[in-house]
Design an enzyme around this catalytic site. Structure first.
Site, PDB file in Angstrom:
ATOM      1  N   LYS A 110       1.591  -2.406 -14.786  1.00  6.37           N
ATOM      2  CA  LYS A 110       0.149  -2.174 -14.986  1.00  6.37           C
ATOM      3  C   LYS A 110      -0.458  -1.538 -13.738  1.00  6.37           C
ATOM      4  O   LYS A 110      -1.304  -0.649 -13.818  1.00  6.37           O
ATOM      5  CB  LYS A 110      -0.553  -3.492 -15.333  1.00  6.37           C
ATOM      6  N   HIS A 112      13.814 -15.041 -20.797  1.00  9.99           N
ATOM      7  CA  HIS A 112      12.793 -14.509 -19.882  1.00  9.99           C
ATOM      8  C   HIS A 112      12.897 -15.035 -18.459  1.00  9.99           C
ATOM      9  O   HIS A 112      11.987 -14.812 -17.664  1.00  9.99           O
ATOM     10  CB  HIS A 112      11.393 -14.837 -20.398  1.00  9.99           C
ATOM     11  N   LYS A 149       7.623 -16.301  -6.459  1.00 12.50           N
ATOM     12  CA  LYS A 149       6.833 -15.061  -6.407  1.00 12.50           C
ATOM     13  C   LYS A 149       6.326 -14.778  -4.993  1.00 12.50           C
ATOM     14  O   LYS A 149       5.877 -13.690  -4.682  1.00 12.50           O
ATOM     15  CB  LYS A 149       5.674 -15.129  -7.403  1.00 12.50           C
ATOM     16  N   THR A 180       5.581  -7.730 -15.120  1.00 16.93           N
ATOM     17  CA  THR A 180       4.970  -6.679 -15.925  1.00 16.93           C
ATOM     18  C   THR A 180       3.688  -6.191 -15.269  1.00 16.93           C
ATOM     19  O   THR A 180       3.224  -5.098 -15.563  1.00 16.93           O
ATOM     20  CB  THR A 180       4.657  -7.178 -17.355  1.00 16.93           C
ATOM     21  N   LYS A 237      -0.894 -12.746 -10.123  1.00 18.30           N
ATOM     22  CA  LYS A 237       0.143 -13.250 -11.017  1.00 18.30           C
ATOM     23  C   LYS A 237       0.117 -14.761 -10.898  1.00 18.30           C
ATOM     24  O   LYS A 237      -0.590 -15.298 -10.039  1.00 18.30           O
ATOM     25  CB  LYS A 237       1.520 -12.716 -10.627  1.00 18.30           C
ATOM     26  N   ARG A 238       0.876 -15.442 -11.754  1.00 16.20           N
ATOM     27  CA  ARG A 238       0.912 -16.891 -11.624  1.00 16.20           C
ATOM     28  C   ARG A 238       1.402 -17.305 -10.244  1.00 16.20           C
ATOM     29  O   ARG A 238       2.202 -16.604  -9.622  1.00 16.20           O
ATOM     30  CB  ARG A 238       1.807 -17.496 -12.713  1.00 16.20           C
TER      31      ARG A 238
HETATM   32  C1  NBG Z   1       8.493 -14.457 -17.509  1.00 10.51           C
HETATM   33  C2  NBG Z   1       9.146 -13.862 -16.258  1.00 10.51           C
HETATM   34  C3  NBG Z   1       8.577 -12.491 -15.934  1.00 10.51           C
HETATM   35  C4  NBG Z   1       8.645 -11.598 -17.160  1.00 10.51           C
HETATM   36  C5  NBG Z   1       7.960 -12.291 -18.336  1.00 10.51           C
HETATM   37  C6  NBG Z   1       8.043 -11.474 -19.592  1.00 10.51           C
HETATM   38  C7  NBG Z   1       8.728 -16.803 -18.250  1.00 10.51           C
HETATM   39  C8  NBG Z   1       9.657 -17.864 -18.666  1.00 10.51           C
HETATM   40  N1  NBG Z   1       9.255 -15.636 -17.883  1.00 10.51           N
HETATM   41  O1  NBG Z   1       9.302 -11.909 -14.885  1.00 10.51           O
HETATM   42  O2  NBG Z   1       8.962 -14.725 -15.180  1.00 10.51           O
HETATM   43  O3  NBG Z   1       8.037 -10.369 -16.909  1.00 10.51           O
HETATM   44  O4  NBG Z   1       8.570 -13.538 -18.585  1.00 10.51           O
HETATM   45  O5  NBG Z   1       9.351 -11.164 -19.908  1.00 10.51           O
HETATM   46  O6  NBG Z   1       7.537 -17.010 -18.256  1.00 10.51           O
END
Ligand code: NBG
Length: 818
Positions: free
Chosen positions: A654, A354, A548, A650, A542-543
């Protein structure tokens, strides 16, 4: 089957038996509980029927192993999937309650950080809706993701006591408890047949107790299970110890049980390297693998064929000890030889990557690992030994390959390497991300084992993020094209014929306006800030992470504000910049960025000279429940990560589903979003991923040149260190300033190319403004975004996992009366 009168009675009875109260006397929380138990009653029959059907038909099952499941609230979603939402709303109205208000009583089970955990939750929804046998396996953290409070502009973390009133949608199942062992040493015994027997001794152990949550499929009577494990001390063991006077050890076991499931580590894309984290990983994995084997053996006698009925999907590296745990059980408990166990394991385990962020790749010091999991470590050593032999065979004499690919190297156990060497599939989460894995990050592995690599572009469930989160738009879509989109999102493309239709445009934008009013009200109630629902709602939620680039966004707001101050009469379309983000508790620069956003908000929002043309809002405690409302109200979706860093994203999907237009870089799934909606219906800017990668490899990027040559940028950066946003304090934001121009530390200046992308970003914003002024053009773009998001349903993602990785069988649930 749902019956309104029975339901009403059930709610009343529940209040009575749970709280000894009448419905009139019950608190809102008590009403929520009573309603939820009544809903659970409805679910239970389908849950039983589903499990019966699975027992009878014995389909192959996926165990989705994940440290995180960011479920969000269950009540409303369950009602929708049960097709009972409207009836329950009516029933509650008749009892004098408002369903929305009752939904608001539910705590968000926030057992996850961000996208990775939410993806797991979307996947469970899709698996149930598509009728596949699946378990989610995870941890029942007593405290989920912390609650965020903003005090004086700073983030404060407050414990999330989501279980304090009891959670109605879970079922404790002590009959399936499993023992999990830590520490001690491994004694080897020779058996008469010459086989070696490995026995772990002098260990500490805890009891893993499963709690099951129902995962309700949409309108199909399927109810799957999310199984999250709680830890308890092993009592009879404890007594033993007391008898022997080993009081100390008994108390230690008690403490181990208490601490192990206490908290979710609040890190996203970053690992902490803490021993407790490894304990958590092994804890839920050992319990889950034991449970999977036990279940398999109930119906099957030949453990060699385990993989025909079971597959484990490892959600990032966090659950990769599953590989060694499965080997251990197959060999030490089931008596298989290494080669036999290896065949089963490598046909059972698959891994999803991920992220390419280096700081997120888990590596454990050998010392720590081997002490905590001595037998598991032995097995990994052996996997490593054999893997190195394979590398040598393939690349004779090439030490470099071993150095780069070994599972154990330089005193560390590398979990991603273990997962790739031992799994039958390695997938990325968006086209671009998978290409970067194959060509950069995991290049050596891809060259050696290309057949393992594949892409599964992420998706989201439209049932939560449109049907539940944006009920007005959902109804409008259904009015125009029927309701098939709910389980077949590509149908939504039939909306395209309305993109130029003036009436449809007005209706669509009117719904957006009402959703903006709803959010404006929320903002007023929570932040005390008045925002104009006619302004452009430009949203980044987002986080918080440097890659980001929330910083790019707020620096641009500072720039716009400067422009407006310098040219008070300039043509300026009012804009509301909305942020929502939690920062990991220990991530200082991220937390300082939150402070900066709030500091800018304070100055800008209170400057009457700009006539409210810019407003900045930081929404406290961003989480699934308020996210649903935020997406519905957004005009612009900020997806501005440094190209190559966001594996997928993601929230971009949304927003798109809810008719927001993407303002973003060509990163992660943005690339595919643009492919679907067309470049003319998104605003794309900035460095491309290959350019970023080139700079990272070869250097040649000098942010100081930009600073020296661009007055606008210089002015904004100087405002970080001249007290403009800090009541004259010149030090408050110096770390941020330094990070961009850094002459001091070893860290490369402006690691995330903020200054490089600044002007292209500002340009893109100008294009957004121009497009928004043209109401018809904007409405068309918004409709086309909603109409083009068919690809991004998690139903599609799951179907691809099923077809190309898991090969599950589809099941139809037989219910009474069907
Ligand atoms: C996160 C990514 C995102 C991705 C999500 C789901 C982790 C390690 N990865 O870009 O930063 O959409 O995973 O796949 O949290």
């Amino acid at each position: 089957m749902f019956n309104k009168e029975t339901f009403k009675k059930s709610v009343k009875d529940n209040v009575k038996t749970l709280y000894r109260r009448t419905l009139e006397e019950a608190t809102p929380q008590q009403v929520f509980q009573a309603v939820s138990y009544a809903v659970k009653d409805v679910i239970i029959d389908d849950w039983l029927a589903t499990q019966k059907t699975y027992e009878k038909e014995d389909p192959k099952t996926v165990y989705y192993m994940s440290m995180e499941f960011l479920m969000g609230r269950a009540l409303g979603n369950n009602l929708l999937n049960l097709m009972a939402y409207d009836q329950v709303r009516e029933a509650l109205e008749e009892l004098g309650f408002d369903l929305n208000a009752i939904e608001d009583q539910e705590p968000d089970p926030a057992l996850g950080n961000g996208g990775l955990g939410r993806l797991a939750a979307c996947f469970l929804d899709s698996l149930a809706t598509l009728g596949y046998s699946a378990y989610g396996c995870g941890i029942r953290y007593r405290y989920g993701m912390f609650k965020q409070k903003i005090e004086n502009g700073y983030q404060i973390e407050v414990p999330d006591q989501w279980l304090k009133d009891g959670y109605p949608f879970e079922l404790r199942r002590p009959e399936y408890a499993k023992e999990v062992k830590f520490g001690g040493y491994v004694r080897v015994e020779m058996e008469p047949n010459g086989k070696m027997k490995f026995i772990q001794e002098n260990y500490q152990s805890v009891l893993a107790i499963p709690f099951d949550m129902p995962i309700v499929g949409y309108n199909n009577h399927v109810v799957n299970t999310l199984r999250i494990w709680d830890a308890e001390a092993i009592n009879n063991f404890q007594l033993d110890k007391f008898d022997k006077g080993e009081y100390h050890q008994a108390v230690e076991q008690e403490n181990l049980a208490k601490t192990i499931v206490e908290v979710l580590y609040p890190n996203d894309n970053h690992y902490a390297g803490k021993e407790l984290r490894l304990k958590q990983q092994y804890f839920f994995i050992s319990a889950s693998v034991q449970a999977a084997i036990e279940k398999y053996k109930k119906k099957h006698s030949d453990i060699h064929k385990f993989y025909e009925k079971v597959t484990f999907q490892l959600n990032d590296t966090h659950p990769t000890v599953a590989i060694a745990e499965l080997m251990r059980i197959l060999m030490d408990e089931e008596g298989l030889e290494w080669d036999e166990a290896w065949e089963v394991t490598t046909k059972t385990c698959a891994y999803t990557n991920h992220t390419i962020m280096a700081e997120a790749l888990e590596k454990w010091p050998i010392e720590l690992f081997s002490k905590l999991l001595p037998r598991i470590y032995q097995i990994i050593e052996e996997i490593n030994r054999r893997f190195i032999m394979e590398i040598q065979q393939k690349y004779p004499g090439n030490q470099d390959k071993i150095k780069k690919m070994a599972i154990i190297y330089d005193g560390q156990v590398k979990m991603a390497h273990l997962a790739i060497a031992s799994g039958y599939s390695v997938n990325g989460v968006a086209k671009l991300h998978t290409e970067i894995l194959k060509n950069q990050e995991l290049k050596d592995f891809y060259e050696m084992m290309p057949w393992k690599f594949n892409n599964k572009t992420n998706g989201i469930t439209q049932r939560r993020f449109l049907l539940h989160g944006n009920q007005m738009l959902a109804a409008w879509v259904t009015d125009h094209i029927g309701n098939e989109w709910i389980t077949d999102l590509p149908q939504i493309s039939r909306l395209k014929v309305y993109a130029d239709d003036e009436k449809a445009q007005q209706e669509f934008m009117n719904i957006k306006y009402q959703n903006k009013q709803r959010l404006a009200k929320y903002i007023y109630e929570h932040n005390g800030i008045e925002v104009n629902p006619r302004s452009i709602f430009d949203v980044q939620v987002k986080r918080l992470h440097e890659y980001k680039r929330q910083l790019l966004n707020i620096l641009h707001v500072m720039y716009l504000y400067n422009q407006l101050k310098e040219h008070p009469d300039m043509d300026f379309y009012p804009r509301t910049f909305i942020f929502g983000a939690k920062a990991a508790a220990g991530y200082r620069r991220a937390k300082l960025t939150i402070k900066l956003i709030n500091a800018v908000a304070d100055v800008v929002n209170n400057d009457t000279s700009i006539g409210g043309k810019i407003k900045v809002v930081f929404i406290e405690d961003y989480r699934v429940s308020n996210a649903e409302m935020i997406f519905a109200a957004a005009d612009v979706s900020e997806q501005i990560s440094t190209a190559s860093k966001e594996a997928s994203g993601t929230s971009n999907m949304k927003f798109m589903l809810n008719g927001a237009v993407t303002l973003g870089t060509l990163d992660g799934a943005n690339v595919e979003i643009v492919e679907e909606v067309g470049e003319e219906n998104a605003f794309i800017f900035g460095l491309r991923s290959d350019e970023v990668i080139q700079y990272e490899k070869n250097g040649g990027y000098y942010p100081m040149d930009i600073f020296n040559n661009d007055q606008d940028i210089r002015k904004v950066l100087m405002q970080l260190i001249n007290g403009t946003y800090a009541n004259g304090d010149m030090e408050m934001f110096r770390d941020i300033y330094d990070s961009l121009l850094n002459t001091k530390s070893s860290e490369r200046a402006d690691t995330y190319f903020i200054l490089k992308d600044f002007k292209p970003y500002a340009d893109a914003h100008r294009q957004v403004e121009a497009a928004y002024r043209d109401e018809k053009r904007w409405a068309k773009m918004a409709i086309l975004n909603t109409a083009s998001c068919g690809k991004f349903t998690s139903d599609r993602t799951i179907q691809q996992y099923v077809d190309e990785i898991w090969h599950l069988d589809k099941v139809q649930i037989e219910t009474e009366g069907q």
